[in-house]
Design a protein around this motif. Structure first.
Motif, mmCIF file in Angstrom:
data_model
loop_
_atom_site.group_PDB
_atom_site.id
_atom_site.type_symbol
_atom_site.label_atom_id
_atom_site.label_comp_id
_atom_site.label_asym_id
_atom_site.label_seq_id
_atom_site.Cartn_x
_atom_site.Cartn_y
_atom_site.Cartn_z
ATOM 1 N N THR A 1 38.610 22.414 33.168
ATOM 2 C CA THR A 1 39.958 22.821 32.760
ATOM 3 C C THR A 1 39.998 23.272 31.310
ATOM 4 O OG1 THR A 1 40.764 21.147 34.297
ATOM 5 C CG2 THR A 1 42.362 22.101 32.808
ATOM 6 N N ILE A 2 39.233 22.650 30.469
ATOM 7 C CA ILE A 2 39.238 23.000 29.037
ATOM 8 C C ILE A 2 38.702 24.409 28.794
ATOM 9 C CG2 ILE A 2 36.971 22.088 28.410
ATOM 10 C CD1 ILE A 2 38.467 20.777 25.986
ATOM 11 N N ARG A 3 37.842 24.911 29.699
ATOM 12 C CA ARG A 3 37.270 26.252 29.547
ATOM 13 C C ARG A 3 38.013 27.324 30.331
ATOM 14 N NH1 ARG A 3 32.044 23.673 30.908
ATOM 15 N NH2 ARG A 3 31.301 22.758 28.987
ATOM 16 N N SER A 4 39.110 26.987 30.968
ATOM 17 C CA SER A 4 39.805 27.922 31.856
ATOM 18 C C SER A 4 40.315 29.176 31.144
ATOM 19 C CB SER A 4 40.957 27.215 32.561
ATOM 20 O OG SER A 4 41.888 26.750 31.610
ATOM 21 N N SER A 5 40.679 29.071 29.878
ATOM 22 C CA SER A 5 41.177 30.257 29.170
ATOM 23 C C SER A 5 40.079 31.285 28.925
ATOM 24 C CB SER A 5 41.804 29.851 27.830
ATOM 25 O OG SER A 5 40.825 29.247 27.011
ATOM 26 N N ARG A 6 38.815 30.843 28.909
ATOM 27 C CA ARG A 6 37.689 31.759 28.694
ATOM 28 C C ARG A 6 37.016 32.191 29.988
ATOM 29 N NH1 ARG A 6 34.305 28.026 25.097
ATOM 30 N NH2 ARG A 6 35.680 26.508 26.002
ATOM 31 N N HIS A 7 37.421 31.610 31.105
ATOM 32 C CA HIS A 7 36.770 31.916 32.381
ATOM 33 C C HIS A 7 37.153 33.318 32.849
ATOM 34 C CE1 HIS A 7 34.831 30.954 36.158
ATOM 35 N NE2 HIS A 7 35.845 31.529 36.769
ATOM 36 N N LYS A 8 36.169 34.125 33.261
ATOM 37 C CA LYS A 8 36.429 35.515 33.616
ATOM 38 C C LYS A 8 36.170 35.839 35.082
ATOM 39 C CE LYS A 8 35.323 37.116 29.003
ATOM 40 N NZ LYS A 8 34.400 37.891 28.178
ATOM 41 N N THR A 9 35.261 35.142 35.728
ATOM 42 C CA THR A 9 34.840 35.518 37.075
ATOM 43 C C THR A 9 35.979 35.437 38.088
ATOM 44 O OG1 THR A 9 32.675 34.612 36.545
ATOM 45 C CG2 THR A 9 33.110 35.099 38.843
ATOM 46 N N MET A 10 36.706 34.359 38.122
ATOM 47 C CA MET A 10 37.781 34.153 39.100
ATOM 48 C C MET A 10 39.166 34.227 38.450
ATOM 49 S SD MET A 10 36.357 33.515 42.009
ATOM 50 C CE MET A 10 34.768 33.102 42.658
ATOM 51 N N LYS A 11 39.270 34.924 37.336
ATOM 52 C CA LYS A 11 40.503 34.954 36.558
ATOM 53 C C LYS A 11 41.707 35.426 37.380
ATOM 54 C CE LYS A 11 41.178 38.148 33.394
ATOM 55 N NZ LYS A 11 41.092 38.912 32.150
ATOM 56 N N ASN A 12 41.503 36.392 38.268
ATOM 57 C CA ASN A 12 42.623 36.962 39.025
ATOM 58 C C ASN A 12 43.089 36.081 40.174
ATOM 59 O OD1 ASN A 12 42.576 39.204 37.370
ATOM 60 N ND2 ASN A 12 41.138 40.287 38.695
ATOM 61 N N THR A 13 42.238 35.189 40.663
ATOM 62 C CA THR A 13 42.620 34.394 41.833
ATOM 63 C C THR A 13 42.761 32.904 41.553
ATOM 64 O OG1 THR A 13 40.296 34.190 42.481
ATOM 65 C CG2 THR A 13 41.559 36.011 43.449
ATOM 66 N N ALA A 14 42.099 32.367 40.554
ATOM 67 C CA ALA A 14 42.142 30.928 40.276
ATOM 68 C C ALA A 14 43.477 30.542 39.640
ATOM 69 C CB ALA A 14 40.990 30.535 39.361
ATOM 70 N N ARG A 15 43.927 29.330 39.956
ATOM 71 C CA ARG A 15 45.174 28.800 39.416
ATOM 72 C C ARG A 15 44.994 27.336 39.048
ATOM 73 N NH1 ARG A 15 45.938 33.399 39.204
ATOM 74 N NH2 ARG A 15 47.563 34.651 40.149
ATOM 75 N N TYR A 16 45.927 26.828 38.240
ATOM 76 C CA TYR A 16 45.947 25.406 37.895
ATOM 77 C C TYR A 16 46.632 24.643 39.018
ATOM 78 C CZ TYR A 16 44.766 26.620 33.102
ATOM 79 O OH TYR A 16 44.130 27.088 31.983
ATOM 80 N N SER A 17 46.107 23.464 39.304
ATOM 81 C CA SER A 17 46.736 22.602 40.292
ATOM 82 C C SER A 17 46.315 21.165 40.027
ATOM 83 C CB SER A 17 46.331 23.012 41.704
ATOM 84 O OG SER A 17 47.072 22.263 42.639
ATOM 85 N N ARG A 18 46.998 20.266 40.693
ATOM 86 C CA ARG A 18 46.701 18.846 40.532
ATOM 87 C C ARG A 18 46.247 18.295 41.878
ATOM 88 N NH1 ARG A 18 46.968 14.404 37.838
ATOM 89 N NH2 ARG A 18 48.287 12.620 38.190
#
Length: 189
Positions: free
Chosen positions: A128-145
């Protein structure tokens, strides 16, 4: 009946051998040098990735090269190894999708349709801490619990038949999709 059980085991082994032959024939290259590893050897290597706790394909390749004599494998160079792995994973994915479609059509034809298991699991694409820099799944990945906490990634939904214990349907969705919404889509289709 012991004779009946023996025939069942022999037919199962025959099917498995035929499937292995089919996969290896389908996996062979039509041009150029033949691959050093067969489809079953690649699947074995992918299982070793988890066993040896390798975090990357490069780590797995290095681990396999170090243990090549022990494992009795002729490991290709890293670039060819990676191409072979990607081809095998794509082919395996196609096989899984095909088998699921067959299971789904058989399930729809059955009179007594009982679903035993419907579940979803989190598939984080990065921490989660690296999510702002993640590029591969940027268009489809979302935050969830989930029950283990917050994550950034996708969800795998799966439906299994009560009678046959086979996968009827599965889907990868964004992580913020409600499980009940996916279940409604499955039950209405």
């Amino acid at each position: 009946n012991p004779a009946m059980q023996t025939n069942h085991v022999e037919s199962k082994l025959s099917r498995e051998n035929n499937l292995d032959e089919f996969l290896n024939k389908s996996f062979k290259k039509s041009t150029g040098r033949p691959r050093k590893l067969s489809f079953s050897q690649i699947m074995y290597c992918i299982n070793l990735k988890r066993k040896y706790s390798c975090s990357s394909w490069l780590g797995l390749h290095r681990c396999l090269v170090d243990r090549a004599v022990i494992l009795d494998l002729d490991i290709p160079c890293y670039s060819n190894f990676l191409k072979t792995i990607k081809t095998a994973i794509f082919f395996l994915w196609q096989l899984i999708v095909y088998q699921t479609r067959v299971n789904r059509s058989l399930f729809r034809d059955r009179v007594n349709k009982r679903i035993a298991f419907v579940d979803s699991t989190a598939i984080p694409v990065c921490k989660t801490i690296r999510s702002s820099r993640h590029k591969t799944m940027k268009n489809t990945a979302r935050y969830s619990r989930s029950t283990t906490g917050w994550y950034y990634g996708h969800k795998l939904h799966i439906v299994i038949s009560y009678d046959t214990k086979e996968v009827i349907d599965f889907a990868f969705t964004r992580s913020n999709i409600d499980d009940r919404q996916y279940l409604k889509e499955i039950l209405t289709s």
